[in-house]
Design a protein around this motif. Structure first.
Motif, PDB file in Angstrom:
ATOM      1  N   VAL A   1      34.811  38.788  31.164  1.00 15.72           N
ATOM      2  CA  VAL A   1      34.804  37.721  32.169  1.00 15.72           C
ATOM      3  C   VAL A   1      35.695  36.567  31.711  1.00 15.72           C
ATOM      4  CG1 VAL A   1      33.377  36.093  33.452  1.00 15.72           C
ATOM      5  CG2 VAL A   1      32.472  38.360  32.887  1.00 15.72           C
ATOM      6  N   ARG A   2      35.524  36.171  30.457  1.00 11.44           N
ATOM      7  CA  ARG A   2      36.337  35.048  29.958  1.00 11.44           C
ATOM      8  C   ARG A   2      37.814  35.426  29.906  1.00 11.44           C
ATOM      9  NH1 ARG A   2      34.395  33.096  24.613  1.00 11.44           N
ATOM     10  NH2 ARG A   2      36.037  31.553  24.893  1.00 11.44           N
ATOM     11  N   TYR A   3      38.084  36.685  29.591  1.00  6.15           N
ATOM     12  CA  TYR A   3      39.483  37.130  29.547  1.00  6.15           C
ATOM     13  C   TYR A   3      40.111  37.003  30.942  1.00  6.15           C
ATOM     14  CZ  TYR A   3      43.617  39.835  28.296  1.00  6.15           C
ATOM     15  OH  TYR A   3      44.913  40.227  28.064  1.00  6.15           O
ATOM     16  N   ALA A   4      39.394  37.508  31.947  1.00  9.03           N
ATOM     17  CA  ALA A   4      39.914  37.446  33.317  1.00  9.03           C
ATOM     18  C   ALA A   4      40.094  35.999  33.758  1.00  9.03           C
ATOM     19  CB  ALA A   4      38.954  38.183  34.254  1.00  9.03           C
ATOM     20  N   GLU A   5      39.108  35.159  33.438  1.00  6.07           N
ATOM     21  CA  GLU A   5      39.211  33.733  33.808  1.00  6.07           C
ATOM     22  C   GLU A   5      40.462  33.106  33.206  1.00  6.07           C
ATOM     23  OE1 GLU A   5      35.796  31.432  32.644  1.00  6.07           O
ATOM     24  OE2 GLU A   5      34.433  32.844  33.575  1.00  6.07           O
ATOM     25  N   LEU A   6      40.691  33.419  31.917  1.00 11.71           N
ATOM     26  CA  LEU A   6      41.830  32.830  31.205  1.00 11.71           C
ATOM     27  C   LEU A   6      43.139  33.134  31.921  1.00 11.71           C
ATOM     28  CD1 LEU A   6      43.109  31.590  28.578  1.00 11.71           C
ATOM     29  CD2 LEU A   6      43.173  33.910  27.684  1.00 11.71           C
ATOM     30  N   TRP A   7      43.327  34.403  32.302  1.00 10.47           N
ATOM     31  CA  TRP A   7      44.632  34.776  32.852  1.00 10.47           C
ATOM     32  C   TRP A   7      44.748  34.454  34.332  1.00 10.47           C
ATOM     33  CZ3 TRP A   7      48.051  34.552  29.421  1.00 10.47           C
ATOM     34  CH2 TRP A   7      47.761  34.906  28.114  1.00 10.47           C
ATOM     35  N   LEU A   8      43.600  34.338  35.018  1.00 11.90           N
ATOM     36  CA  LEU A   8      43.658  33.853  36.405  1.00 11.90           C
ATOM     37  C   LEU A   8      44.118  32.398  36.397  1.00 11.90           C
ATOM     38  CD1 LEU A   8      40.448  35.439  37.970  1.00 11.90           C
ATOM     39  CD2 LEU A   8      42.814  35.812  38.651  1.00 11.90           C
ATOM     40  N   ARG A   9      43.544  31.623  35.496  1.00 13.66           N
ATOM     41  CA  ARG A   9      43.923  30.202  35.390  1.00 13.66           C
ATOM     42  C   ARG A   9      45.387  30.081  34.980  1.00 13.66           C
ATOM     43  NH1 ARG A   9      41.206  28.455  31.073  1.00 13.66           N
ATOM     44  NH2 ARG A   9      39.303  29.397  31.832  1.00 13.66           N
ATOM     45  N   ASP A  10      45.816  30.923  34.034  1.00  9.64           N
ATOM     46  CA  ASP A  10      47.210  30.890  33.570  1.00  9.64           C
ATOM     47  C   ASP A  10      48.171  31.141  34.734  1.00  9.64           C
ATOM     48  OD1 ASP A  10      49.257  31.310  31.158  1.00  9.64           O
ATOM     49  OD2 ASP A  10      49.559  32.969  32.561  1.00  9.64           O
ATOM     50  N   GLY A  11      47.770  32.001  35.676  1.00  8.99           N
ATOM     51  CA  GLY A  11      48.628  32.304  36.819  1.00  8.99           C
ATOM     52  C   GLY A  11      48.492  31.282  37.937  1.00  8.99           C
ATOM     53  N   GLY A  12      47.665  30.257  37.717  1.00  6.70           N
ATOM     54  CA  GLY A  12      47.552  29.183  38.699  1.00  6.70           C
ATOM     55  C   GLY A  12      46.450  29.411  39.721  1.00  6.70           C
ATOM     56  N   THR A  13      45.566  30.406  39.499  1.00  7.72           N
ATOM     57  CA  THR A  13      44.461  30.639  40.446  1.00  7.72           C
ATOM     58  C   THR A  13      43.170  30.088  39.852  1.00  7.72           C
ATOM     59  OG1 THR A  13      45.565  32.674  41.107  1.00  7.72           O
ATOM     60  CG2 THR A  13      43.299  32.403  41.828  1.00  7.72           C
ATOM     61  N   LEU A  14      42.628  29.067  40.517  1.00  6.51           N
ATOM     62  CA  LEU A  14      41.421  28.405  40.013  1.00  6.51           C
ATOM     63  C   LEU A  14      40.193  28.892  40.792  1.00  6.51           C
ATOM     64  CD1 LEU A  14      42.944  24.820  39.723  1.00  6.51           C
ATOM     65  CD2 LEU A  14      42.656  26.549  37.925  1.00  6.51           C
ATOM     66  N   PRO A  15      38.992  28.713  40.220  1.00  6.71           N
ATOM     67  CA  PRO A  15      37.783  29.234  40.882  1.00  6.71           C
ATOM     68  C   PRO A  15      37.629  28.783  42.320  1.00  6.71           C
ATOM     69  CG  PRO A  15      37.267  28.569  38.644  1.00  6.71           C
ATOM     70  CD  PRO A  15      38.693  28.176  38.881  1.00  6.71           C
ATOM     71  N   ARG A  16      38.126  27.588  42.664  1.00  7.07           N
ATOM     72  CA  ARG A  16      37.938  27.100  44.044  1.00  7.07           C
ATOM     73  C   ARG A  16      38.978  27.699  45.006  1.00  7.07           C
ATOM     74  NH1 ARG A  16      40.335  22.445  41.531  1.00  7.07           N
ATOM     75  NH2 ARG A  16      42.499  22.378  42.186  1.00  7.07           N
ATOM     76  N   ASP A  17      40.001  28.373  44.466  1.00 10.89           N
ATOM     77  CA  ASP A  17      41.084  28.873  45.315  1.00 10.89           C
ATOM     78  C   ASP A  17      40.648  30.112  46.097  1.00 10.89           C
ATOM     79  OD1 ASP A  17      42.805  26.934  44.420  1.00 10.89           O
ATOM     80  OD2 ASP A  17      43.611  28.169  42.790  1.00 10.89           O
ATOM     81  N   PRO A  18      41.139  30.240  47.363  1.00  9.95           N
ATOM     82  CA  PRO A  18      40.842  31.470  48.104  1.00  9.95           C
ATOM     83  C   PRO A  18      41.449  32.639  47.341  1.00  9.95           C
ATOM     84  CG  PRO A  18      42.498  30.127  49.247  1.00  9.95           C
ATOM     85  CD  PRO A  18      42.005  29.316  48.087  1.00  9.95           C
ATOM     86  N   GLY A  19      40.755  33.729  47.290  1.00  8.98           N
ATOM     87  CA  GLY A  19      41.318  34.896  46.606  1.00  8.98           C
ATOM     88  C   GLY A  19      40.919  34.983  45.143  1.00  8.98           C
ATOM     89  N   HIS A  20      40.359  33.876  44.596  1.00 11.26           N
ATOM     90  CA  HIS A  20      39.992  33.898  43.173  1.00 11.26           C
ATOM     91  C   HIS A  20      38.968  34.988  42.888  1.00 11.26           C
ATOM     92  CE1 HIS A  20      37.384  32.780  39.769  1.00 11.26           C
ATOM     93  NE2 HIS A  20      38.510  32.403  39.205  1.00 11.26           N
TER      94      HIS A  20
END
Ligand SMILES: C[S@@+](CC[C@H](N)C(=O)[O-])C[C@H]1O[C@@H](n2cnc3c(N)ncnc32)[C@H](O)[C@@H]1O
Length: 500
Positions: free
Chosen positions: A311-330
């Motif tokens: 989970v933390r790994y996925a969070e890290l790279w989603l954030r790195d790509g500019g997708t934050l938890p509040r974003d649609p599609g996150h």
């Protein structure tokens, strides 16, 4: 790319004073520190107030803002706006001129000294670009700084930078190697590499297009460095594949291919430094899997700096790509990551460093070390330390215990000892040896080893010291030697004890 345009750009950047110091003086210490945290506004406020060529260049090429054509013409008197457009670093847009690349000063320091480069790369989050384009060419980030710090301070020979991106590692390599080959699958990345080499007046970097080792088939190098696109990414519909971080393979297969190709491309005595990620799959720990990738022909030291759960790994790279938890599609993306890990039984992803060495002709294998080093440490000492440890390993491999007992050792100058004792206790309950440089290790040791380290000033051999300590502690000398010598090997390898 017209070399005369690049030279004119370099001339203008220098004349305007686009240096780290120049930017700091212009925007102030706090705004400069904010840039490091990807916060641009404080620097923008300061740069807008100062109507100087430097301020214009900072707004355009550090912050990514469109600027007026007249002010850019003022800031680039040699290149001119037309030259900047022809070079591909800016375009005319709605009556203004918009930068197409970032150009930022980068200070470096290594065994040969210190200096500063301008590094051109794609506009990024600091310039308000989010999410990044799939063919984004990375600027200088934490990973590149780490890899640069791992490089050995050895001179001469040929070097390979596999997956060069904007070419910053190739620039570092060229400070030591006579010739550098920089490869990438991205033509755009190689364009930046060539631009950065010319911009900084660095020759001897050859760019080659192609995947993995294809562009260097049949060639061997004295040094290979790679910050490969190791990010584990689900191969699912709608998941963006960023070229700069993701090699398009499933799981850590790209990492396995990079590591697996090293031996065939290292000259005898050659070394490699890589960053990477490795999955723990079922009962197969990530570090053990790196052992299988490396094979039997290389001395190896794998250092896992961090391990993240899926989970933390996925969070890290989603954030790195500019997708934050509040974003649609996150959440859909997060699901894709977790589905991928679940499907392959991945329970953790290790992140760390690999240091490899091909023994020189006639040399025996000396090192196979796979360890976790999760504590914070100063990177500046690591490159030299890794190189010294491989030398120490080769020295130790040639010594049996009798020869080690004859050796004279000295305690490294960065080692200190700390003793902890419960209130009222007669002696210490814990003795620690602490390393100031190298990998900043702290080791708990017993009285005998502490005494040996304390007395290691090169005067007496290890065997004589062991005999004296056995006498003091009233224990059998042979039993003490059998206990201490393996630990002395470890202290030599890890740089707490040095050959006198
Ligand atoms: C993480 S970036 C490293 C860039 C730069 N060396 C640094 O340290 O900042 C990885 C680079 O590998 C490149 N790359 C991706 N797949 C590749 C492949 N199959 N073969 C070679 N390079 C590849 C990407 O285009 C990207 O430039």
């Amino acid at each position: 790319m017209h070399p005369a345009h690049v030279d004119a750009l370099a001339h203008d950047l220098a004349a305007a004073g686009l240096t780290g110091e120049g930017v700091r003086a212009l925007v102030g210490e706090h705004a400069e520190a904010a840039l490091g945290r990807m916060v641009a506004e404080p620097a923008r406020r300061a740069a807008r107030r100062a109507a100087t060529p430097l301020a214009t260049l900072v707004r355009a090429f550090v912050l990514g803002d469109a600027v007026g054509a007249a002010e850019l013409a003022d800031a680039l008197p040699s290149l001119g706006v037309d030259g900047a457009v022809a070079l591909g670093v800016a375009e005319r847009r709605d009556g203004a001129v918009a930068p197409l690349v970032a150009i930022r000063p980068l200070a470096y320091r290594d065994a040969r000294g210190s200096g500063e480069w301008w590094i051109a790369s794609d506009l990024d989050e600091l310039a308000g670009v989010s999410p990044l384009r799939p063919d984004h060419v990375l600027g200088v980030g934490g990973a590149a700084r780490t890899l640069a710090a791992l490089l050995p301070p050895a001179s001469g020979g040929t070097a390979l930078d596999l997956g060069t991106g904007c070419g910053v590692i190739a620039l570092h390599l060229r400070r030591f190697a006579d010739r550098v080959v920089a490869t990438d699958i991205s033509e755009r990345a190689l364009w930046f590499t060539a631009l950065n080499a010319r911009l900084n007046g660095v020759d001897g970097i050859e760019t080659r297009l192609g995947s993995l080792f294809e562009p260097v088939a049949g060639e061997r190098f004295d040094l290979i460095a790679s910050n490969p696109p190791f990010v584990i990414t689900p191969r699912a519909e709608g998941v963006p594949a960023y070229e700069y971080r993701d090699g398009g393979a499933t799981g850590d297969a790209l990492m396995a291919a990079v590591v697996g190709g090293i031996e065939a491309h290292l000259a005898p005595g050659g070394v490699a430094r890589l960053l990477g990620n490795w999955e723990t799959i079922g009962a197969d720990a990530g570090l053990d899997r790196t052992r299988a990738w490396i094979g039997d022909g290389l001395d190896a030291w794998a250092i896992e700096r961090e391990s993240l759960d899926p989970v933390r790994y996925a969070e890290l790279w989603l954030r790195d790509g500019g997708t934050l938890p509040r974003d649609p599609g996150h959440d859909a993306l997060l699901d894709a990551w977790l589905d991928d890990f679940e499907a392959r039984g991945v329970s953790a992803v290790g992140m760390g460093w690999l240091a490899l060495r091909r023994p020189a002709t006639g040399e025996r294998m000396a090192l196979a070390r796979f360890e976790r080093v999760p504590h914070a440490l100063a990177l500046e000492h690591v490159g030299a330390h890794l190189a010294e440890s491989f030398d120490a390993a080769a020295w130790l491999a040639a010594l049996d215990d009798a020869a080690l007992a004859d050796a004279h050792l000295i305690t490294a100058p960065d080692v200190t000892e700390a003793r902890h004792q419960l209130p009222g206790a007669a002696g210490p309950n814990v003795i620690e040896l602490r390393q100031g440089g190298a990998l900043g290790r702290t080791l708990s040791v017993d009285t005998a080893l502490a005494a040996l380290v304390g007395a290691s000033d090169g005067e007496l051999s290890v065997g004589v010291l062991v005999g004296a300590i056995a006498g003091l502690l009233e224990v059998d000398e042979h039993i003490l030697a059998a206990d201490l010598l393996p630990r002395v090997r470890e202290l030599v390898l890890t740089g707490l004890l040095l050959r006198a």
